[in-house]
Design a protein around this motif. Structure first.
Motif, PDB file in Angstrom:
ATOM      1  N   ASP A   1       0.834  -1.201   0.000  1.00 54.51           N
ATOM      2  CA  ASP A   1       0.000   0.000   0.000  1.00 54.51           C
ATOM      3  C   ASP A   1       0.869   1.251   0.000  1.00 54.51           C
ATOM      4  N   CYS A   2       1.924   1.229   0.812  1.00 50.76           N
ATOM      5  CA  CYS A   2       2.823   2.384   0.902  1.00 50.76           C
ATOM      6  C   CYS A   2       3.547   2.625  -0.416  1.00 50.76           C
ATOM      7  N   ARG A   3       3.916   1.556  -1.105  1.00 49.72           N
ATOM      8  CA  ARG A   3       4.571   1.732  -2.412  1.00 49.72           C
ATOM      9  C   ARG A   3       3.622   2.390  -3.412  1.00 49.72           C
ATOM     10  N   THR A   4       2.361   1.997  -3.370  1.00 45.90           N
ATOM     11  CA  THR A   4       1.362   2.596  -4.259  1.00 45.90           C
ATOM     12  C   THR A   4       1.190   4.075  -3.950  1.00 45.90           C
ATOM     13  N   ILE A   5       1.104   4.409  -2.667  1.00 48.49           N
ATOM     14  CA  ILE A   5       0.970   5.805  -2.254  1.00 48.49           C
ATOM     15  C   ILE A   5       2.217   6.594  -2.654  1.00 48.49           C
ATOM     16  N   PHE A   6       3.386   5.996  -2.444  1.00 45.23           N
ATOM     17  CA  PHE A   6       4.642   6.649  -2.809  1.00 45.23           C
ATOM     18  C   PHE A   6       4.686   6.930  -4.309  1.00 45.23           C
TER      19      PHE A   6
ATOM     20  N   GLY B   1       2.954  13.040  -8.702  1.00 44.60           N
ATOM     21  CA  GLY B   1       2.381  14.359  -8.483  1.00 44.60           C
ATOM     22  C   GLY B   1       3.392  15.449  -8.193  1.00 44.60           C
ATOM     23  N   THR B   2       4.673  15.114  -8.202  1.00 41.51           N
ATOM     24  CA  THR B   2       5.693  16.134  -7.939  1.00 41.51           C
ATOM     25  C   THR B   2       5.946  16.953  -9.210  1.00 41.51           C
ATOM     26  N   PRO B   3       6.392  18.172  -9.034  1.00 37.30           N
ATOM     27  CA  PRO B   3       6.708  18.995 -10.215  1.00 37.30           C
ATOM     28  C   PRO B   3       7.798  18.354 -11.060  1.00 37.30           C
ATOM     29  N   ASP B   4       7.736  18.602 -12.363  1.00 37.67           N
ATOM     30  CA  ASP B   4       8.681  17.978 -13.296  1.00 37.67           C
ATOM     31  C   ASP B   4      10.135  18.263 -12.962  1.00 37.67           C
ATOM     32  N   MET B   5      10.430  19.443 -12.516  1.00 37.28           N
ATOM     33  CA  MET B   5      11.818  19.816 -12.259  1.00 37.28           C
ATOM     34  C   MET B   5      12.256  19.539 -10.824  1.00 37.28           C
ATOM     35  N   ALA B   6      11.426  18.889 -10.036  1.00 38.93           N
ATOM     36  CA  ALA B   6      11.757  18.625  -8.638  1.00 38.93           C
ATOM     37  C   ALA B   6      12.888  17.620  -8.520  1.00 38.93           C
ATOM     38  N   ASP B   7      13.708  17.796  -7.512  1.00 40.73           N
ATOM     39  CA  ASP B   7      14.770  16.848  -7.192  1.00 40.73           C
ATOM     40  C   ASP B   7      14.153  15.783  -6.287  1.00 40.73           C
ATOM     41  N   LEU B   8      13.690  14.686  -6.883  1.00 42.27           N
ATOM     42  CA  LEU B   8      12.990  13.653  -6.115  1.00 42.27           C
ATOM     43  C   LEU B   8      13.842  13.090  -4.992  1.00 42.27           C
ATOM     44  N   HIS B   9      15.112  12.886  -5.250  1.00 37.67           N
ATOM     45  CA  HIS B   9      15.984  12.331  -4.209  1.00 37.67           C
ATOM     46  C   HIS B   9      16.006  13.254  -2.987  1.00 37.67           C
ATOM     47  N   GLU B  10      16.081  14.546  -3.221  1.00 42.63           N
ATOM     48  CA  GLU B  10      16.105  15.503  -2.113  1.00 42.63           C
ATOM     49  C   GLU B  10      14.766  15.536  -1.383  1.00 42.63           C
TER      50      GLU B  10
ATOM     51  N   THR C   1       8.157   4.282   6.149  1.00 44.68           N
ATOM     52  CA  THR C   1       9.547   4.639   6.405  1.00 44.68           C
ATOM     53  C   THR C   1      10.475   3.745   5.598  1.00 44.68           C
ATOM     54  N   SER C   2      10.160   2.449   5.522  1.00 47.09           N
ATOM     55  CA  SER C   2      11.013   1.551   4.730  1.00 47.09           C
ATOM     56  C   SER C   2      10.895   1.862   3.236  1.00 47.09           C
ATOM     57  N   VAL C   3       9.709   2.270   2.782  1.00 40.89           N
ATOM     58  CA  VAL C   3       9.545   2.641   1.374  1.00 40.89           C
ATOM     59  C   VAL C   3      10.339   3.915   1.073  1.00 40.89           C
ATOM     60  N   LEU C   4      10.293   4.882   1.969  1.00 45.35           N
ATOM     61  CA  LEU C   4      11.084   6.098   1.777  1.00 45.35           C
ATOM     62  C   LEU C   4      12.575   5.774   1.770  1.00 45.35           C
ATOM     63  N   HIS C   5      12.977   4.855   2.640  1.00 49.95           N
ATOM     64  CA  HIS C   5      14.384   4.437   2.671  1.00 49.95           C
ATOM     65  C   HIS C   5      14.773   3.783   1.339  1.00 49.95           C
ATOM     66  N   GLU C   6      13.900   2.945   0.805  1.00 56.07           N
ATOM     67  CA  GLU C   6      14.149   2.327  -0.503  1.00 56.07           C
ATOM     68  C   GLU C   6      14.297   3.409  -1.573  1.00 56.07           C
ATOM     69  N   GLY C   7      13.525   4.469  -1.451  1.00 57.67           N
ATOM     70  CA  GLY C   7      13.588   5.557  -2.409  1.00 57.67           C
ATOM     71  C   GLY C   7      14.902   6.326  -2.367  1.00 57.67           C
ATOM     72  N   LEU C   8      15.641   6.174  -1.286  1.00 57.63           N
ATOM     73  CA  LEU C   8      16.931   6.849  -1.159  1.00 57.63           C
ATOM     74  C   LEU C   8      18.070   6.072  -1.795  1.00 57.63           C
ATOM     75  N   THR C   9      17.865   4.782  -1.992  1.00 60.70           N
ATOM     76  CA  THR C   9      18.925   3.965  -2.561  1.00 60.70           C
ATOM     77  C   THR C   9      18.996   4.190  -4.060  1.00 60.70           C
ATOM     78  N   ASP C  10      20.172   4.004  -4.606  1.00 62.91           N
ATOM     79  CA  ASP C  10      20.343   4.156  -6.050  1.00 62.91           C
ATOM     80  C   ASP C  10      19.570   3.064  -6.763  1.00 62.91           C
ATOM     81  N   PRO C  11      18.787   3.436  -7.761  1.00 60.74           N
ATOM     82  CA  PRO C  11      18.046   2.409  -8.493  1.00 60.74           C
ATOM     83  C   PRO C  11      19.006   1.524  -9.275  1.00 60.74           C
ATOM     84  N   GLN C  12      18.631   0.275  -9.375  1.00 61.73           N
ATOM     85  CA  GLN C  12      19.447  -0.638 -10.171  1.00 61.73           C
ATOM     86  C   GLN C  12      19.228  -0.305 -11.633  1.00 61.73           C
TER      87      GLN C  12
END
Length: 93
Positions: free
Chosen positions: A27-32, A38-47, A66-77
């Protein structure tokens, strides 16, 4: 938890995820994903993710979001490219 508008989460999707009892990682991944779309095109998603993780991880270290946000911080494969080999003996055209 008081509802505080964060510039990183203007629609409050991440905030609301932390309020849902029994929410799952899926559910959290879907929300994420919805939040990210929905973020602006020029937004720095990592930040943005780093800021949200810093905001919520101390108070909710074991929450699925929190674990989904942590996953979002890791470099994508990087996706592996699949290359098709040509069979010997085949000719073009």
């Amino acid at each position: 938890m008081d509802k505080i508008k964060q510039p990183e989460d203007p629609r409050g999707l991440i905030f609301e995820a932390y309020r849902i009892d029994g929410i799952t990682v899926e559910d959290c991944r879907t929300i994420f994903f919805d939040w990210a779309l929905g973020t602006p095109d020029m937004a720095d998603l990592h930040e943005l993710v780093r800021s949200l993780h810093a905001h919520y991880s101390r108070e909710f270290p074991d929450h699925p979001m929190t674990s989904v946000l942590h996953e979002g911080l890791t470099d994508p494969q990087k996706p592996r490219l699949r290359r098709r080999r040509r069979r010997s003996g085949m000719r073009d055209g």
